[in-house]
Motif scaffolding. Structure first.
Motif, mmCIF file in Angstrom:
data_model
loop_
_atom_site.group_PDB
_atom_site.id
_atom_site.type_symbol
_atom_site.label_atom_id
_atom_site.label_comp_id
_atom_site.label_asym_id
_atom_site.label_seq_id
_atom_site.Cartn_x
_atom_site.Cartn_y
_atom_site.Cartn_z
ATOM 1 N N TYR A 23 40.192 90.327 -54.007
ATOM 2 C CA TYR A 23 39.175 89.279 -54.163
ATOM 3 C C TYR A 23 38.618 89.214 -55.583
ATOM 4 C CZ TYR A 23 39.385 88.231 -49.233
ATOM 5 O OH TYR A 23 39.824 87.846 -47.989
ATOM 6 N N ARG A 24 38.522 90.350 -56.272
ATOM 7 C CA ARG A 24 38.078 90.311 -57.675
ATOM 8 C C ARG A 24 39.070 89.535 -58.526
ATOM 9 N NH1 ARG A 24 35.282 89.473 -60.171
ATOM 10 N NH2 ARG A 24 35.283 90.872 -61.944
ATOM 11 N N CYS A 25 40.359 89.729 -58.283
ATOM 12 C CA CYS A 25 41.368 88.967 -59.026
ATOM 13 C C CYS A 25 41.218 87.480 -58.748
ATOM 14 C CB CYS A 25 42.775 89.443 -58.667
ATOM 15 S SG CYS A 25 43.215 91.025 -59.411
ATOM 16 N N LEU A 26 41.045 87.124 -57.494
ATOM 17 C CA LEU A 26 40.881 85.710 -57.155
ATOM 18 C C LEU A 26 39.638 85.133 -57.823
ATOM 19 C CD1 LEU A 26 41.870 85.589 -53.368
ATOM 20 C CD2 LEU A 26 43.306 85.147 -55.381
ATOM 21 N N VAL A 162 44.941 102.761 -65.694
ATOM 22 C CA VAL A 162 43.567 103.058 -65.288
ATOM 23 C C VAL A 162 43.664 103.691 -63.907
ATOM 24 C CG1 VAL A 162 43.145 100.722 -64.394
ATOM 25 C CG2 VAL A 162 41.216 102.194 -64.887
ATOM 26 N N SER A 163 43.037 104.849 -63.756
ATOM 27 C CA SER A 163 43.094 105.552 -62.475
ATOM 28 C C SER A 163 41.682 105.843 -61.993
ATOM 29 C CB SER A 163 43.912 106.845 -62.601
ATOM 30 O OG SER A 163 43.444 107.663 -63.652
ATOM 31 N N GLY A 164 41.540 105.786 -60.677
ATOM 32 C CA GLY A 164 40.243 106.026 -60.059
ATOM 33 C C GLY A 164 40.349 107.032 -58.937
ATOM 34 N N HIS A 165 39.249 107.700 -58.677
ATOM 35 C CA HIS A 165 39.185 108.757 -57.669
ATOM 36 C C HIS A 165 39.197 108.201 -56.249
ATOM 37 C CE1 HIS A 165 36.969 111.924 -55.338
ATOM 38 N NE2 HIS A 165 37.847 112.677 -55.967
ATOM 39 N N ALA A 166 38.342 107.232 -55.962
ATOM 40 C CA ALA A 166 38.229 106.714 -54.592
ATOM 41 C C ALA A 166 37.465 105.390 -54.601
ATOM 42 C CB ALA A 166 37.522 107.734 -53.692
ATOM 43 N N TRP A 167 37.312 104.797 -53.426
ATOM 44 C CA TRP A 167 36.720 103.459 -53.330
ATOM 45 C C TRP A 167 35.332 103.311 -53.950
ATOM 46 C CZ3 TRP A 167 32.312 103.327 -50.513
ATOM 47 C CH2 TRP A 167 32.161 104.233 -49.463
ATOM 48 N N PRO A 168 34.471 104.340 -53.993
ATOM 49 C CA PRO A 168 33.180 104.117 -54.650
ATOM 50 C C PRO A 168 33.307 103.800 -56.147
ATOM 51 C CG PRO A 168 33.035 106.028 -53.218
ATOM 52 C CD PRO A 168 34.489 105.649 -53.302
ATOM 53 N N ASP A 169 34.484 104.070 -56.720
ATOM 54 C CA ASP A 169 34.705 103.853 -58.154
ATOM 55 C C ASP A 169 35.293 102.483 -58.460
ATOM 56 O OD1 ASP A 169 33.950 106.615 -58.639
ATOM 57 O OD2 ASP A 169 35.873 107.110 -57.713
ATOM 58 N N LEU A 170 35.436 101.626 -57.457
ATOM 59 C CA LEU A 170 36.083 100.331 -57.646
ATOM 60 C C LEU A 170 35.430 99.425 -58.693
ATOM 61 C CD1 LEU A 170 37.184 99.631 -53.990
ATOM 62 C CD2 LEU A 170 38.704 99.685 -55.983
ATOM 63 N N PRO A 171 34.109 99.337 -58.814
ATOM 64 C CA PRO A 171 33.547 98.452 -59.839
ATOM 65 C C PRO A 171 34.007 98.823 -61.253
ATOM 66 C CG PRO A 171 31.865 98.954 -58.225
ATOM 67 C CD PRO A 171 33.047 99.850 -57.914
ATOM 68 N N GLY A 172 33.913 100.085 -61.616
ATOM 69 C CA GLY A 172 34.373 100.519 -62.929
ATOM 70 C C GLY A 172 35.877 100.415 -63.075
ATOM 71 N N PHE A 173 36.590 100.718 -62.006
ATOM 72 C CA PHE A 173 38.051 100.631 -61.986
ATOM 73 C C PHE A 173 38.511 99.217 -62.312
ATOM 74 C CE2 PHE A 173 41.817 99.613 -59.382
ATOM 75 C CZ PHE A 173 42.721 100.578 -59.819
ATOM 76 N N MET A 174 37.931 98.224 -61.651
ATOM 77 C CA MET A 174 38.339 96.840 -61.890
ATOM 78 C C MET A 174 37.902 96.369 -63.280
ATOM 79 S SD MET A 174 40.333 95.944 -59.537
ATOM 80 C CE MET A 174 40.533 94.251 -60.073
ATOM 81 N N LYS A 175 36.745 96.819 -63.733
ATOM 82 C CA LYS A 175 36.288 96.456 -65.078
ATOM 83 C C LYS A 175 37.301 96.947 -66.122
ATOM 84 C CE LYS A 175 31.932 96.676 -65.854
ATOM 85 N NZ LYS A 175 30.567 97.176 -66.045
ATOM 86 N N GLU A 176 37.754 98.189 -65.973
ATOM 87 C CA GLU A 176 38.725 98.750 -66.917
ATOM 88 C C GLU A 176 40.093 98.087 -66.767
ATOM 89 O OE1 GLU A 176 38.064 100.685 -69.442
ATOM 90 O OE2 GLU A 176 35.959 100.849 -68.859
#
Length: 189
Positions: A23-26, A162-176
């Motif tokens: 949804y962020r991509c959309l 870009v790698s993330g630990h888990a779902w709570p990190d999604l905002p920063g993950f998508m920003k990067e």
């Protein structure tokens, strides 16, 4: 020209880790394709820590995959996202998934992997050896066995990954991920 992002996943993908990036991509007007071993309606799952020392799993929402992995030409896409959950455990064994992942790494295109999604990267070791990345803590042995350095931060960027630990990190993950994809946010009035 709009960017195109590919999400590679399958049944038992962590719900938040597929829905949030999709949804962020959309929202950013990025064309986004969800591909799985077979084109089908995927059963997502919800992982959380309740009363056990490990996470629990419950069925979550359904989401349609738009294409079979066999129908994907990775050259048609600008970026790749691999969500976690249990899907990466079996998706990584798919030769086409390995070829797709290798294409993005070999061509220095943006790759976003979160949680257990890192398991897919471990099957294309020559592209991750010597790299730094994070993942869900239980994936550390696989990351290190693939020749990469496990970073304990919940979010890490190394070149085009870009790698993330888990779902709570999604905002920063998508920003990067969007930074790597060169998506610029224009001011609206």
């Amino acid at each position: 020209m709009s960017k195109k992002v590919l999400i590679v996943t399958g049944d038992a993908v962590e719900a938040l880790e597929v829905f949030y990036p999709y949804y962020r991509c959309l929202e950013e007007d990025i064309e986004c394709t969800i591909a799985s071993p077979t084109k089908k309606r995927l059963q997502t799952v919800c992982h959380d820590f309740l009363e056990m020392e490990t996470f629990t799993e419950k069925q979550a929402y359904m989401i349609d995959s738009h294409a079979s992995l066999d129908d994907i030409n990775p050259a048609d896409y600008d970026g790749l996202i691999i969500p976690g959950g249990r899907a990466p455990e079996y998706v990584r064994m798919n030769k086409k998934a390995q070829e797709i992942t290798a294409h993005f790494l070999e061509n220095d295109k943006p790759v976003g992997v979160i949680c257990h999604g890192m398991l897919v990267l471990t099957t294309v070791r020559k592209y991750v050896q010597g790299r730094e990345m994070t993942a869900y803590t239980a994936c550390r042995p696989e990351v290190e066995a693939a020749g990469a350095t496990y970073i304990e931060n919940h979010l890490h960027v190394d070149g085009n990954i870009v790698s993330g630990h888990a779902w709570p990190d999604l905002p920063g993950f998508m920003k990067e991920f969007f930074k790597l994809l060169n998506v610029k946010k224009e001011a609206t009035v």
